[in-house]
Write a protein that holds these residues in place. Structure first.
Motif, PDB file in Angstrom:
ATOM      1  N   GLN A 105       1.029  15.550 -13.307  1.00 55.07           N
ATOM      2  CA  GLN A 105       0.267  14.377 -13.765  1.00 55.07           C
ATOM      3  C   GLN A 105       0.678  13.133 -12.988  1.00 55.07           C
ATOM      4  OE1 GLN A 105       1.251  14.953 -18.000  1.00 55.07           O
ATOM      5  NE2 GLN A 105      -0.945  14.698 -18.417  1.00 55.07           N
ATOM      6  N   ILE A 106       1.964  12.984 -12.749  1.00 52.78           N
ATOM      7  CA  ILE A 106       2.431  11.829 -11.983  1.00 52.78           C
ATOM      8  C   ILE A 106       1.902  11.914 -10.556  1.00 52.78           C
ATOM      9  CG2 ILE A 106       4.435  10.581 -11.105  1.00 52.78           C
ATOM     10  CD1 ILE A 106       5.967  11.643 -13.626  1.00 52.78           C
ATOM     11  N   ALA A 107       2.001  13.090  -9.944  1.00 54.77           N
ATOM     12  CA  ALA A 107       1.507  13.267  -8.574  1.00 54.77           C
ATOM     13  C   ALA A 107       0.009  12.983  -8.481  1.00 54.77           C
ATOM     14  CB  ALA A 107       1.826  14.672  -8.079  1.00 54.77           C
ATOM     15  N   ASP A 108      -0.732  13.253  -9.540  1.00 55.22           N
ATOM     16  CA  ASP A 108      -2.179  12.998  -9.549  1.00 55.22           C
ATOM     17  C   ASP A 108      -2.506  11.508  -9.454  1.00 55.22           C
ATOM     18  OD1 ASP A 108      -2.817  15.685  -9.704  1.00 55.22           O
ATOM     19  OD2 ASP A 108      -3.150  15.664 -11.884  1.00 55.22           O
ATOM     20  N   LEU A 109      -1.549  10.638  -9.752  1.00 57.05           N
ATOM     21  CA  LEU A 109      -1.779   9.193  -9.652  1.00 57.05           C
ATOM     22  C   LEU A 109      -1.788   8.728  -8.195  1.00 57.05           C
ATOM     23  CD1 LEU A 109       0.577   7.984 -12.539  1.00 57.05           C
ATOM     24  CD2 LEU A 109      -1.918   8.252 -12.630  1.00 57.05           C
ATOM     25  N   TYR A 110      -1.314   9.580  -7.298  1.00 59.63           N
ATOM     26  CA  TYR A 110      -1.188   9.248  -5.877  1.00 59.63           C
ATOM     27  C   TYR A 110      -2.390   9.731  -5.073  1.00 59.63           C
ATOM     28  CZ  TYR A 110       3.692   7.944  -6.586  1.00 59.63           C
ATOM     29  OH  TYR A 110       4.847   7.325  -7.001  1.00 59.63           O
ATOM     30  N   ALA A 111      -2.746   8.972  -4.050  1.00 59.53           N
ATOM     31  CA  ALA A 111      -3.777   9.374  -3.090  1.00 59.53           C
ATOM     32  C   ALA A 111      -3.197  10.444  -2.168  1.00 59.53           C
ATOM     33  CB  ALA A 111      -4.222   8.162  -2.264  1.00 59.53           C
ATOM     34  N   ALA A 112      -4.078  11.238  -1.578  1.00 55.81           N
ATOM     35  CA  ALA A 112      -3.639  12.204  -0.568  1.00 55.81           C
ATOM     36  C   ALA A 112      -2.973  11.440   0.574  1.00 55.81           C
ATOM     37  CB  ALA A 112      -4.832  12.997  -0.051  1.00 55.81           C
ATOM     38  N   GLY A 113      -1.825  11.932   1.015  1.00 61.77           N
ATOM     39  CA  GLY A 113      -1.114  11.280   2.108  1.00 61.77           C
ATOM     40  C   GLY A 113      -0.293  10.071   1.711  1.00 61.77           C
ATOM     41  N   ALA A 114      -0.166   9.823   0.423  1.00 55.77           N
ATOM     42  CA  ALA A 114       0.637   8.691  -0.048  1.00 55.77           C
ATOM     43  C   ALA A 114       2.100   8.880   0.335  1.00 55.77           C
ATOM     44  CB  ALA A 114       0.516   8.553  -1.568  1.00 55.77           C
ATOM     45  N   THR A 115       2.828   7.779   0.380  1.00 58.11           N
ATOM     46  CA  THR A 115       4.256   7.829   0.690  1.00 58.11           C
ATOM     47  C   THR A 115       5.070   7.336  -0.497  1.00 58.11           C
ATOM     48  OG1 THR A 115       4.230   5.614   1.675  1.00 58.11           O
ATOM     49  CG2 THR A 115       3.876   7.477   3.156  1.00 58.11           C
ATOM     50  N   VAL A 116       6.220   7.970  -0.703  1.00 58.47           N
ATOM     51  CA  VAL A 116       7.154   7.571  -1.749  1.00 58.47           C
ATOM     52  C   VAL A 116       8.525   7.425  -1.111  1.00 58.47           C
ATOM     53  CG1 VAL A 116       8.331   8.263  -3.870  1.00 58.47           C
ATOM     54  CG2 VAL A 116       5.869   8.638  -3.634  1.00 58.47           C
ATOM     55  N   GLU A 117       9.096   6.235  -1.254  1.00 58.62           N
ATOM     56  CA  GLU A 117      10.439   5.944  -0.745  1.00 58.62           C
ATOM     57  C   GLU A 117      11.267   5.491  -1.941  1.00 58.62           C
ATOM     58  OE1 GLU A 117      12.563   3.283   2.782  1.00 58.62           O
ATOM     59  OE2 GLU A 117      10.473   2.900   2.238  1.00 58.62           O
ATOM     60  N   ASP A 118      12.010   6.428  -2.516  1.00 59.77           N
ATOM     61  CA  ASP A 118      12.719   6.165  -3.770  1.00 59.77           C
ATOM     62  C   ASP A 118      14.121   6.753  -3.696  1.00 59.77           C
ATOM     63  OD1 ASP A 118      13.637   5.894  -6.379  1.00 59.77           O
ATOM     64  OD2 ASP A 118      11.811   6.655  -7.292  1.00 59.77           O
ATOM     65  N   PRO A 119      15.132   5.848  -3.557  1.00 59.05           N
ATOM     66  CA  PRO A 119      15.060   4.397  -3.388  1.00 59.05           C
ATOM     67  C   PRO A 119      14.750   4.028  -1.928  1.00 59.05           C
ATOM     68  CG  PRO A 119      17.352   5.075  -3.344  1.00 59.05           C
ATOM     69  CD  PRO A 119      16.530   6.322  -3.609  1.00 59.05           C
ATOM     70  N   ILE A 120      14.505   2.753  -1.703  1.00 56.82           N
ATOM     71  CA  ILE A 120      14.275   2.273  -0.352  1.00 56.82           C
ATOM     72  C   ILE A 120      15.462   2.696   0.508  1.00 56.82           C
ATOM     73  CG2 ILE A 120      14.149   0.199   1.091  1.00 56.82           C
ATOM     74  CD1 ILE A 120      12.426  -1.074  -1.112  1.00 56.82           C
ATOM     75  N   GLY A 121      15.152   3.278   1.653  1.00 58.41           N
ATOM     76  CA  GLY A 121      16.190   3.802   2.543  1.00 58.41           C
ATOM     77  C   GLY A 121      16.314   5.315   2.471  1.00 58.41           C
ATOM     78  N   ALA A 122      15.778   5.926   1.399  1.00 58.08           N
ATOM     79  CA  ALA A 122      15.805   7.387   1.266  1.00 58.08           C
ATOM     80  C   ALA A 122      14.725   7.991   2.157  1.00 58.08           C
ATOM     81  CB  ALA A 122      15.575   7.786  -0.190  1.00 58.08           C
ATOM     82  N   ASP A 123      14.798   9.291   2.354  1.00 55.64           N
ATOM     83  CA  ASP A 123      13.743   9.977   3.091  1.00 55.64           C
ATOM     84  C   ASP A 123      12.408   9.736   2.398  1.00 55.64           C
ATOM     85  OD1 ASP A 123      15.557  11.010   4.904  1.00 55.64           O
ATOM     86  OD2 ASP A 123      15.745  12.939   3.866  1.00 55.64           O
ATOM     87  N   ILE A 124      11.368   9.544   3.196  1.00 55.73           N
ATOM     88  CA  ILE A 124      10.038   9.266   2.650  1.00 55.73           C
ATOM     89  C   ILE A 124       9.340  10.591   2.359  1.00 55.73           C
ATOM     90  CG2 ILE A 124       7.798   8.223   3.122  1.00 55.73           C
ATOM     91  CD1 ILE A 124       9.307   6.127   4.818  1.00 55.73           C
ATOM     92  N   ARG A 125       8.840  10.703   1.150  1.00 51.77           N
ATOM     93  CA  ARG A 125       8.079  11.889   0.744  1.00 51.77           C
ATOM     94  C   ARG A 125       6.607  11.619   1.045  1.00 51.77           C
ATOM     95  NH1 ARG A 125      12.217  10.569  -2.493  1.00 51.77           N
ATOM     96  NH2 ARG A 125      13.681  12.212  -3.028  1.00 51.77           N
ATOM     97  N   THR A 126       5.923  12.609   1.620  1.00 50.06           N
ATOM     98  CA  THR A 126       4.549  12.379   2.055  1.00 50.06           C
ATOM     99  C   THR A 126       3.555  13.440   1.597  1.00 50.06           C
ATOM    100  OG1 THR A 126       4.949  13.543   4.134  1.00 50.06           O
ATOM    101  CG2 THR A 126       5.298  11.147   4.139  1.00 50.06           C
ATOM    102  N   THR A 127       4.036  14.509   0.962  1.00 51.90           N
ATOM    103  CA  THR A 127       3.110  15.561   0.530  1.00 51.90           C
ATOM    104  C   THR A 127       3.111  15.665  -0.997  1.00 51.90           C
ATOM    105  OG1 THR A 127       4.750  17.356   0.526  1.00 51.90           O
ATOM    106  CG2 THR A 127       3.614  16.885   2.631  1.00 51.90           C
ATOM    107  N   ARG A 128       2.041  16.220  -1.527  1.00 51.01           N
ATOM    108  CA  ARG A 128       1.955  16.428  -2.969  1.00 51.01           C
ATOM    109  C   ARG A 128       3.104  17.318  -3.441  1.00 51.01           C
ATOM    110  NH1 ARG A 128      -1.075  16.175  -7.474  1.00 51.01           N
ATOM    111  NH2 ARG A 128      -0.910  17.937  -8.900  1.00 51.01           N
ATOM    112  N   GLU A 129       3.434  18.337  -2.663  1.00 53.14           N
ATOM    113  CA  GLU A 129       4.520  19.246  -3.034  1.00 53.14           C
ATOM    114  C   GLU A 129       5.842  18.492  -3.139  1.00 53.14           C
ATOM    115  OE1 GLU A 129       2.297  19.880  -0.494  1.00 53.14           O
ATOM    116  OE2 GLU A 129       1.098  21.292  -1.679  1.00 53.14           O
TER     117      GLU A 129
END
Length: 132
Positions: free
Chosen positions: A33-57
Motif C-alpha cells: 500500500q505504501i509503495a502504491d503511493l509512489y509513481a513508477a521510477g520514484a526515488t527514495v533516499e531514507d535517510p539522506i545519504g543512504a543508497d537511493i531506492r528506485t524500484t517498486r521491489e
C-alpha cells in the motif's frame, strides 16, 4: 479562480491526501500500500545519504521492515505543502521482540500531476533513533 489556481488547489488536495495515507499506512497498512503511493521510477533516499531506492521491489522491501514490526504507530506532527512538494515531520514508534524505538524524521516529498510521489528524502540521522 484561474485554471492554474484550480490545478494547484487540486494537486494540493491530492498531496495532502497522500501524506495522510502515508502516515496511516505506516501505522496499519502494508508495504505494498505504501509503495502504491509512489509513481513508477520514484526515488527514495531514507535517510539522506543512504543508497537511493528506485524500484517498486526495493520500496516494498524497505517498507516491509516497518510493516513487519509487532507494534507501529505514526503520528503526523506538522505538514507544509507548496506547489508539487510536501515537507512534514512525524513520529514513528515501532516495537518488536520486546524492544521499542522512536524516530521523528522530516520527509520531503515531490509529487507528479497525478498526486503520486516521485521522490522522497528523509532527514534524520542515527542519533535520532531512540530506544524507549
Amino acid at each position: 479562480m484561474t485554471v492554474e489556481q484550480d490545478t494547484t488547489a487540486e494537486l494540493s488536495d491530492k498531496i495532502n491526501a497522500v501524506v495522510e495515507n502515508y502516515i496511516e499506512y505506516l501505522t496499519s497498512g502494508t508495504a505494498e500500500q505504501i509503495a502504491d503511493l509512489y509513481a513508477a521510477g520514484a526515488t527514495v533516499e531514507d535517510p539522506i545519504g543512504a543508497d537511493i531506492r528506485t524500484t517498486r521491489e526495493q520500496l516494498v522491501e524497505f517498507y516491509s521492515v516497518i510493516t513487519g514490526m509487532d507494534e507501529r504507530t505514526a503520528t503526523l506532527k506538522w505538514k507544509k505543502t507548496a506547489g508539487d512538494t510536501a515537507v512534514f515531520e512525524f513520529t514513528l514508534v515501532t516495537g518488536t521482540s520486546g524492544m521499542r524505538f522512536e524516530i521523528t524524521p522530516v520527509d520531503i516529498m515531490v509529487f507528479d500531476a497525478d498526486g503520486k510521489i516521485t521522490s522522497m528524502r528523509a532527514v534524520w540521522q542515527a542519533s535520532d533513533l531512540v530506544q524507549l
